[in-house]
Design an enzyme around this catalytic site. Structure first.
Site, PDB file in Angstrom:
ATOM      1  N   GLY A  11       0.818  -1.217   0.000  1.00  0.00           N
ATOM      2  CA  GLY A  11       0.000   0.000   0.000  1.00  0.00           C
ATOM      3  C   GLY A  11       0.852   1.266   0.000  1.00  0.00           C
ATOM      4  O   GLY A  11       2.083   1.218  -0.090  1.00  0.00           O
ATOM      5  N   ASN A  36      -6.266  -3.646  -2.243  1.00  0.00           N
ATOM      6  CA  ASN A  36      -6.206  -2.211  -2.542  1.00  0.00           C
ATOM      7  C   ASN A  36      -4.836  -1.815  -3.082  1.00  0.00           C
ATOM      8  O   ASN A  36      -4.409  -0.668  -2.941  1.00  0.00           O
ATOM      9  CB  ASN A  36      -6.525  -1.441  -1.252  1.00  0.00           C
ATOM     10  CG  ASN A  36      -7.061  -0.067  -1.526  1.00  0.00           C
ATOM     11  OD1 ASN A  36      -7.408   0.255  -2.659  1.00  0.00           O
ATOM     12  ND2 ASN A  36      -7.100   0.766  -0.501  1.00  0.00           N
ATOM     13  N   SER A 126      -3.665   7.287  13.803  1.00  0.00           N
ATOM     14  CA  SER A 126      -4.143   8.448  13.062  1.00  0.00           C
ATOM     15  C   SER A 126      -4.514   9.581  14.007  1.00  0.00           C
ATOM     16  O   SER A 126      -4.965   9.342  15.138  1.00  0.00           O
ATOM     17  CB  SER A 126      -5.376   8.018  12.266  1.00  0.00           C
ATOM     18  OG  SER A 126      -6.060   9.136  11.789  1.00  0.00           O
ATOM     19  N   TYR A 151     -14.024   3.539  11.057  1.00  0.00           N
ATOM     20  CA  TYR A 151     -12.597   3.482  10.726  1.00  0.00           C
ATOM     21  C   TYR A 151     -11.767   4.083  11.860  1.00  0.00           C
ATOM     22  O   TYR A 151     -10.844   3.450  12.374  1.00  0.00           O
ATOM     23  CB  TYR A 151     -12.328   4.229   9.407  1.00  0.00           C
ATOM     24  CG  TYR A 151     -10.882   4.618   9.252  1.00  0.00           C
ATOM     25  CD1 TYR A 151      -9.932   3.670   8.912  1.00  0.00           C
ATOM     26  CD2 TYR A 151     -10.457   5.926   9.506  1.00  0.00           C
ATOM     27  CE1 TYR A 151      -8.583   4.020   8.819  1.00  0.00           C
ATOM     28  CE2 TYR A 151      -9.126   6.283   9.414  1.00  0.00           C
ATOM     29  CZ  TYR A 151      -8.195   5.323   9.072  1.00  0.00           C
ATOM     30  OH  TYR A 151      -6.876   5.670   8.995  1.00  0.00           O
ATOM     31  N   LYS A 155      -8.963   2.462  14.808  1.00  0.00           N
ATOM     32  CA  LYS A 155      -7.619   2.965  15.163  1.00  0.00           C
ATOM     33  C   LYS A 155      -7.519   3.153  16.678  1.00  0.00           C
ATOM     34  O   LYS A 155      -6.517   2.795  17.302  1.00  0.00           O
ATOM     35  CB  LYS A 155      -7.339   4.284  14.437  1.00  0.00           C
ATOM     36  CG  LYS A 155      -7.188   4.143  12.930  1.00  0.00           C
ATOM     37  CD  LYS A 155      -5.915   3.391  12.576  1.00  0.00           C
ATOM     38  CE  LYS A 155      -5.804   3.051  11.110  1.00  0.00           C
ATOM     39  NZ  LYS A 155      -4.739   2.106  10.798  1.00  0.00           N
ATOM     40  N   TYR A 178      -0.552   9.502  12.494  1.00  0.00           N
ATOM     41  CA  TYR A 178      -0.257  10.317  11.313  1.00  0.00           C
ATOM     42  C   TYR A 178      -1.248  11.455  11.197  1.00  0.00           C
ATOM     43  O   TYR A 178      -2.434  11.269  11.421  1.00  0.00           O
ATOM     44  CB  TYR A 178      -0.401   9.529  10.006  1.00  0.00           C
ATOM     45  CG  TYR A 178       0.155   8.135   9.978  1.00  0.00           C
ATOM     46  CD1 TYR A 178       1.251   7.773  10.740  1.00  0.00           C
ATOM     47  CD2 TYR A 178      -0.423   7.192   9.143  1.00  0.00           C
ATOM     48  CE1 TYR A 178       1.746   6.487  10.666  1.00  0.00           C
ATOM     49  CE2 TYR A 178       0.068   5.908   9.068  1.00  0.00           C
ATOM     50  CZ  TYR A 178       1.151   5.559   9.845  1.00  0.00           C
ATOM     51  OH  TYR A 178       1.636   4.277   9.770  1.00  0.00           O
ATOM     52  N   ASN A 180      -1.799  14.262   7.900  1.00  0.00           N
ATOM     53  CA  ASN A 180      -2.297  13.985   6.539  1.00  0.00           C
ATOM     54  C   ASN A 180      -1.163  13.620   5.582  1.00  0.00           C
ATOM     55  O   ASN A 180      -0.507  14.515   5.026  1.00  0.00           O
ATOM     56  CB  ASN A 180      -3.056  15.209   6.006  1.00  0.00           C
ATOM     57  CG  ASN A 180      -4.427  15.352   6.631  1.00  0.00           C
ATOM     58  OD1 ASN A 180      -4.546  15.400   7.856  1.00  0.00           O
ATOM     59  ND2 ASN A 180      -5.462  15.398   5.816  1.00  0.00           N
ATOM     60  N   ASN A 199     -11.172  10.126  -2.310  1.00  0.00           N
ATOM     61  CA  ASN A 199     -11.805  10.848  -1.208  1.00  0.00           C
ATOM     62  C   ASN A 199     -10.897  11.962  -0.716  1.00  0.00           C
ATOM     63  O   ASN A 199     -11.356  12.967  -0.200  1.00  0.00           O
ATOM     64  CB  ASN A 199     -12.047   9.905  -0.023  1.00  0.00           C
ATOM     65  CG  ASN A 199     -13.103   8.872  -0.339  1.00  0.00           C
ATOM     66  OD1 ASN A 199     -14.203   9.227  -0.759  1.00  0.00           O
ATOM     67  ND2 ASN A 199     -12.769   7.603  -0.180  1.00  0.00           N
ATOM     68  N   LEU A 201      -7.839  14.880  -0.559  1.00  0.00           N
ATOM     69  CA  LEU A 201      -7.591  16.111  -1.312  1.00  0.00           C
ATOM     70  C   LEU A 201      -6.497  15.972  -2.375  1.00  0.00           C
ATOM     71  O   LEU A 201      -6.708  16.328  -3.538  1.00  0.00           O
ATOM     72  CB  LEU A 201      -7.222  17.230  -0.314  1.00  0.00           C
ATOM     73  CG  LEU A 201      -6.898  18.576  -0.940  1.00  0.00           C
ATOM     74  CD1 LEU A 201      -8.116  19.157  -1.649  1.00  0.00           C
ATOM     75  CD2 LEU A 201      -6.384  19.543   0.132  1.00  0.00           C
ATOM     76  N   ARG A 296     -18.233  19.128   4.032  1.00  0.00           N
ATOM     77  CA  ARG A 296     -18.355  17.667   4.071  1.00  0.00           C
ATOM     78  C   ARG A 296     -18.638  17.252   5.514  1.00  0.00           C
ATOM     79  O   ARG A 296     -17.932  17.705   6.436  1.00  0.00           O
ATOM     80  CB  ARG A 296     -17.045  17.043   3.577  1.00  0.00           C
ATOM     81  CG  ARG A 296     -17.034  15.532   3.564  1.00  0.00           C
ATOM     82  CD  ARG A 296     -15.812  14.973   2.856  1.00  0.00           C
ATOM     83  NE  ARG A 296     -14.569  15.203   3.597  1.00  0.00           N
ATOM     84  CZ  ARG A 296     -13.376  14.756   3.219  1.00  0.00           C
ATOM     85  NH1 ARG A 296     -13.255  14.069   2.090  1.00  0.00           N
ATOM     86  NH2 ARG A 296     -12.307  15.002   3.935  1.00  0.00           N
TER      87      ARG A 296
HETATM   88  N1  UDP Z   1     -11.154  18.268   0.658  1.00  0.00           N
HETATM   89  C1  UDP Z   1     -11.812  19.053  -0.294  1.00  0.00           C
HETATM   90  N2  UDP Z   1     -12.187  18.464  -1.470  1.00  0.00           N
HETATM   91  C2  UDP Z   1     -11.954  17.142  -1.733  1.00  0.00           C
HETATM   92  C3  UDP Z   1     -11.273  16.359  -0.760  1.00  0.00           C
HETATM   93  C4  UDP Z   1     -10.915  16.961   0.431  1.00  0.00           C
HETATM   94  O1  UDP Z   1     -12.046  20.243  -0.089  1.00  0.00           O
HETATM   95  O2  UDP Z   1     -12.327  16.667  -2.805  1.00  0.00           O
HETATM   96  C5  UDP Z   1     -10.743  18.909   1.922  1.00  0.00           C
HETATM   97  C6  UDP Z   1     -11.415  18.292   3.144  1.00  0.00           C
HETATM   98  O3  UDP Z   1     -12.640  18.924   3.398  1.00  0.00           O
HETATM   99  C7  UDP Z   1     -10.362  18.608   4.216  1.00  0.00           C
HETATM  100  C8  UDP Z   1      -9.045  18.531   3.469  1.00  0.00           C
HETATM  101  O4  UDP Z   1      -9.376  18.684   2.086  1.00  0.00           O
HETATM  102  O5  UDP Z   1     -10.518  19.922   4.693  1.00  0.00           O
HETATM  103  C9  UDP Z   1      -8.295  17.225   3.668  1.00  0.00           C
HETATM  104  O6  UDP Z   1      -9.199  16.174   3.384  1.00  0.00           O
HETATM  105  P1  UDP Z   1      -8.696  14.682   3.214  1.00  0.00           P
HETATM  106  O7  UDP Z   1      -9.905  13.854   2.867  1.00  0.00           O
HETATM  107  O8  UDP Z   1      -7.548  14.639   2.260  1.00  0.00           O
HETATM  108  O9  UDP Z   1      -8.122  14.290   4.639  1.00  0.00           O
HETATM  109  P2  UDP Z   1      -8.833  14.233   6.088  1.00  0.00           P
HETATM  110  O10 UDP Z   1      -8.165  15.285   6.887  1.00  0.00           O
HETATM  111  O11 UDP Z   1     -10.283  14.452   5.914  1.00  0.00           O
HETATM  112  O12 UDP Z   1      -8.509  12.872   6.576  1.00  0.00           O
END
Ligand code: UDP
Length: 339
Positions: A11, A36, A126, A151, A155, A178, A180, A199, A201, A296
């Site tokens: 992974g 995966n 995490s 999830y 953890k 961790y 991000n 999912n 960013l 979200r």
């Molecule tokens: N985010 C966004 N659009 C996307 C995916 C993520 O704006 O398509 C934002 C999300 O709301 C968060 C940040 O990016 O503020 C990091 O999100 P990610 O899912 O990468 O990591 P998380 O901290 O949620 O585990």
């Protein structure tokens, strides 16, 4: 020569960790069920490692028999446990599968550690264990909050199990929390391979820039932050991988101060979603197509790590910048397009 079992080692984070472990002389066994990831990652690790190839075992580690066979057939000195289902949203739809898989894998590791006298365990944890912080940066002695997803709960539960399991003294464990993880190896031979629509960013940004997605939606621009978008502590996956090596060394050098220790693995800096996009546009010269959308559900507003404890105790500190993260993620995306 010490041999480390890296579960989930084909992974994203596992593969980078296998590279760093081999680079300092550990022998690596990778066990993964490839749900995966793909076995070709092993060839890539070998290429990055100048011909040193990890032993690969395809196995479902949540299966008692398959897990036991690995330990019966190999001498293992320590385990780094990455094998887990990891999609927050999916975990809300399939909670039982998440609990069964993630907890059963951990338990199978503990059972075999006891049976074979293996003492050292590093758990992939995490910052989700903290929930929404009351203040930042957040330190390790902040009590975990109620998890927002199955999830995140798995953890927490593995950390809770380790708290008690390590009390008998037979097993010593370190949980690395961790923040991000983003970016990819500088060779662009390994990186994050999201399944379907990302999912997270960073892969969403790189896929949008590559034309695979039409537009990135930023989830919310009216948060109580300087630019209205959420803040996270993004960490380069290579820095993160190195933290696992340092954690494993700590066991063999008998530096542990307690049988169970937890460390924040972040940079200590908070960046907003817009900061990340700006860095990406600057380092790649690409104008990203994005829009603002609804918040979200379940997103924390802002979180970044207090890294004092990791720096002092582990002697580890993240070195790579946000620009190195965004650029390496893009190089990886470009490399994928050529395959
Ligand atoms: N985010 C966004 N659009 C996307 C995916 C993520 O704006 O398509 C934002 C999300 O709301 C968060 C940040 O990016 O503020 C990091 O999100 P990610 O899912 O990468 O990591 P998380 O901290 O949620 O585990």
């Amino acid at each position: 020569m010490k041999t480390i079992l890296v579960t989930g080692g084909t992974g994203y984070i596992g593969s980078h960790t296998a590279v760093e472990l081999q680079a300092v002389g550990y022998d690596v066994i990778i066990a993964d069920n490839l749900v995966n990831s793909t076995a070709s990652v092993i060839d890539r690790i070998e290429r990055i490692s100048n011909g040193k190839r990890p032993l690969f075992i395809k196995a479902d580690l949540s299966n008692e028999t398959e897990a036991a066979a690995i330990f019966d057939n190999n001498k293992i000195d320590g385990i780094i446990n990455f094998a887990a289902f990891k999609a927050v949203g999916e975990s809300c739809e399939k909670p039982i599968e998440y609990y069964r898989n993630n907890l059963q894998i951990a338990i199978n590791m503990f059972v075999n550690m006891k049976k074979h006298g293996i003492k050292y365990f590093v758990q992939s944890s995490s910052c989700t264990v903290y929930g929404e912080p009351d203040s930042n940066p957040i330190s390790e002695n902040t009590p975990p909050k109620f998890a927002v997803s199955p999830y995140g709960n798995t953890k927490q539960m593995v950390e809770d199990m380790l708290q008690f399991i390590t009390q008998t003294g037979e097993i010593k464990a370190i949980a690395l929390r961790y923040f991000n993880p983003v970016g990819a190896h500088p060779t662009a031979l390994i990186g994050e391979l999201p399944n379907g629509i990302p999912n997270n960013l960073m892969p969403y940004i790189t896929q949008t820039a590559a034309g695979i997605r039409k537009q990135l939606t930023i989830f919310g621009n009216n948060y109580p932050t300087p630019d209205g978008t959420c803040i996270r502590d993004y960490i380069h996956v290579v820095d993160l991988a190195k933290a696992h090596v340092v954690a494993m060394d700590r066991f063999f050098e008998h530096k542990n101060k307690a049988n169970f220790e937890a460390f924040n693995i972040g940079t200590g800096n908070g960046f907003s979603v817009l900061d990340i996009i700006k860095s990406f546009e600057k380092t790649t010269g690409i104008k990203l197509n994005y829009c603002f959308g609804e918040r979200r559900a379940g997103d924390v507003v802002r979180i970044w790590a207090d890294t004092t404890f990791a720096e002092k105790e582990l002697g580890w500190k993240a070195e790579l910048s946000i620009d190195e993260m965004t650029l390496s993620a893009w190089h990886w995306q470009q490399q994928l397009a050529q395959e």
